[in-house]
Design a protein around this motif. Structure first.
Motif, PDB file in Angstrom:
ATOM      1  N   SER A  74      -9.509  17.753 -71.025  1.00 48.41           N
ATOM      2  CA  SER A  74      -8.094  17.956 -71.349  1.00 48.41           C
ATOM      3  C   SER A  74      -7.350  18.561 -70.154  1.00 48.41           C
ATOM      4  CB  SER A  74      -7.932  18.820 -72.590  1.00 48.41           C
ATOM      5  OG  SER A  74      -8.358  20.130 -72.355  1.00 48.41           O
ATOM      6  N   LEU A  75      -7.996  19.457 -69.413  1.00 46.83           N
ATOM      7  CA  LEU A  75      -7.370  20.019 -68.212  1.00 46.83           C
ATOM      8  C   LEU A  75      -7.172  18.950 -67.141  1.00 46.83           C
ATOM      9  CD1 LEU A  75      -9.225  23.436 -67.837  1.00 46.83           C
ATOM     10  CD2 LEU A  75      -6.838  23.057 -68.485  1.00 46.83           C
ATOM     11  N   ILE A  76      -8.173  18.106 -66.934  1.00 47.09           N
ATOM     12  CA  ILE A  76      -8.082  17.050 -65.935  1.00 47.09           C
ATOM     13  C   ILE A  76      -7.000  16.040 -66.317  1.00 47.09           C
ATOM     14  CG2 ILE A  76      -9.293  15.072 -64.929  1.00 47.09           C
ATOM     15  CD1 ILE A  76     -11.841  16.806 -65.051  1.00 47.09           C
ATOM     16  N   LEU A  77      -7.003  15.610 -67.581  1.00 49.69           N
ATOM     17  CA  LEU A  77      -6.014  14.625 -68.019  1.00 49.69           C
ATOM     18  C   LEU A  77      -4.610  15.194 -68.007  1.00 49.69           C
ATOM     19  CD1 LEU A  77      -7.952  12.866 -70.911  1.00 49.69           C
ATOM     20  CD2 LEU A  77      -7.481  11.995 -68.611  1.00 49.69           C
ATOM     21  N   ARG A  78      -4.456  16.467 -68.313  1.00 48.77           N
ATOM     22  CA  ARG A  78      -3.142  17.094 -68.291  1.00 48.77           C
ATOM     23  C   ARG A  78      -2.612  17.155 -66.870  1.00 48.77           C
ATOM     24  NH1 ARG A  78      -2.424  23.113 -70.350  1.00 48.77           N
ATOM     25  NH2 ARG A  78      -4.179  23.223 -68.929  1.00 48.77           N
ATOM     26  N   SER A  79      -3.484  17.472 -65.906  1.00 48.58           N
ATOM     27  CA  SER A  79      -3.028  17.569 -64.517  1.00 48.58           C
ATOM     28  C   SER A  79      -2.719  16.193 -63.926  1.00 48.58           C
ATOM     29  CB  SER A  79      -4.067  18.287 -63.662  1.00 48.58           C
ATOM     30  OG  SER A  79      -5.241  17.515 -63.550  1.00 48.58           O
ATOM     31  N   THR A  80      -3.414  15.145 -64.348  1.00 49.60           N
ATOM     32  CA  THR A  80      -3.115  13.801 -63.828  1.00 49.60           C
ATOM     33  C   THR A  80      -1.884  13.209 -64.460  1.00 49.60           C
ATOM     34  OG1 THR A  80      -4.587  12.740 -65.434  1.00 49.60           O
ATOM     35  CG2 THR A  80      -5.525  13.300 -63.287  1.00 49.60           C
ATOM     36  N   ARG A  81      -1.529  13.603 -65.656  1.00 49.63           N
ATOM     37  CA  ARG A  81      -0.325  13.093 -66.310  1.00 49.63           C
ATOM     38  C   ARG A  81       0.947  13.675 -65.700  1.00 49.63           C
ATOM     39  NH1 ARG A  81      -2.467  13.334 -72.483  1.00 49.63           N
ATOM     40  NH2 ARG A  81      -3.854  11.540 -72.314  1.00 49.63           N
ATOM     41  N   LYS A  82       0.868  14.899 -65.178  1.00 51.85           N
ATOM     42  CA  LYS A  82       2.038  15.535 -64.567  1.00 51.85           C
ATOM     43  C   LYS A  82       2.331  14.974 -63.182  1.00 51.85           C
ATOM     44  CE  LYS A  82       1.766  19.894 -67.008  1.00 51.85           C
ATOM     45  NZ  LYS A  82       1.631  21.340 -66.884  1.00 51.85           N
TER      46      LYS A  82
END
Length: 83
Positions: A74-82
């Motif tokens: 979730s941390l990785i996906l959140r940072s790539t979405r931003k």
């Protein structure tokens, strides 16, 4: 028949980890199963084999490993979405 039981238990572990973290596992049911299997492997490496065992999974280490995996994803996906 043992592989079917392992898929069901892996899916439940992945689903519980997503519920505890409060994030959906990507790819739905397949993602839950993968998170359960990878979480069981990760939990076994970090915590060893202890607690109740069913379907080839030691439940507590597998659940803790899946929670760690879902949190990291979730941390990785959140940072790539931003980006």
């Amino acid at each position: 028949m043992g592989w079917l039981w392992a898929l069901i238990i892996g899916g439940i572990i992945g689903w519980l980890a997503g519920m505890i973290v409060g994030k959906d596992v990507p790819f739905g049911i397949v993602g839950n199963i993968i998170a359960g299997f990878v979480g069981a492997w990760l939990g076994g490496l970090l915590l060893g084999e202890w607690g109740p065992e069913t379907g080839g999974f030691f439940i507590l280490p597998a659940l803790i490993g899946a929670i760690i995996l879902v949190a990291i994803l979730s941390l990785i996906l959140r940072s790539t979405r931003k980006a």
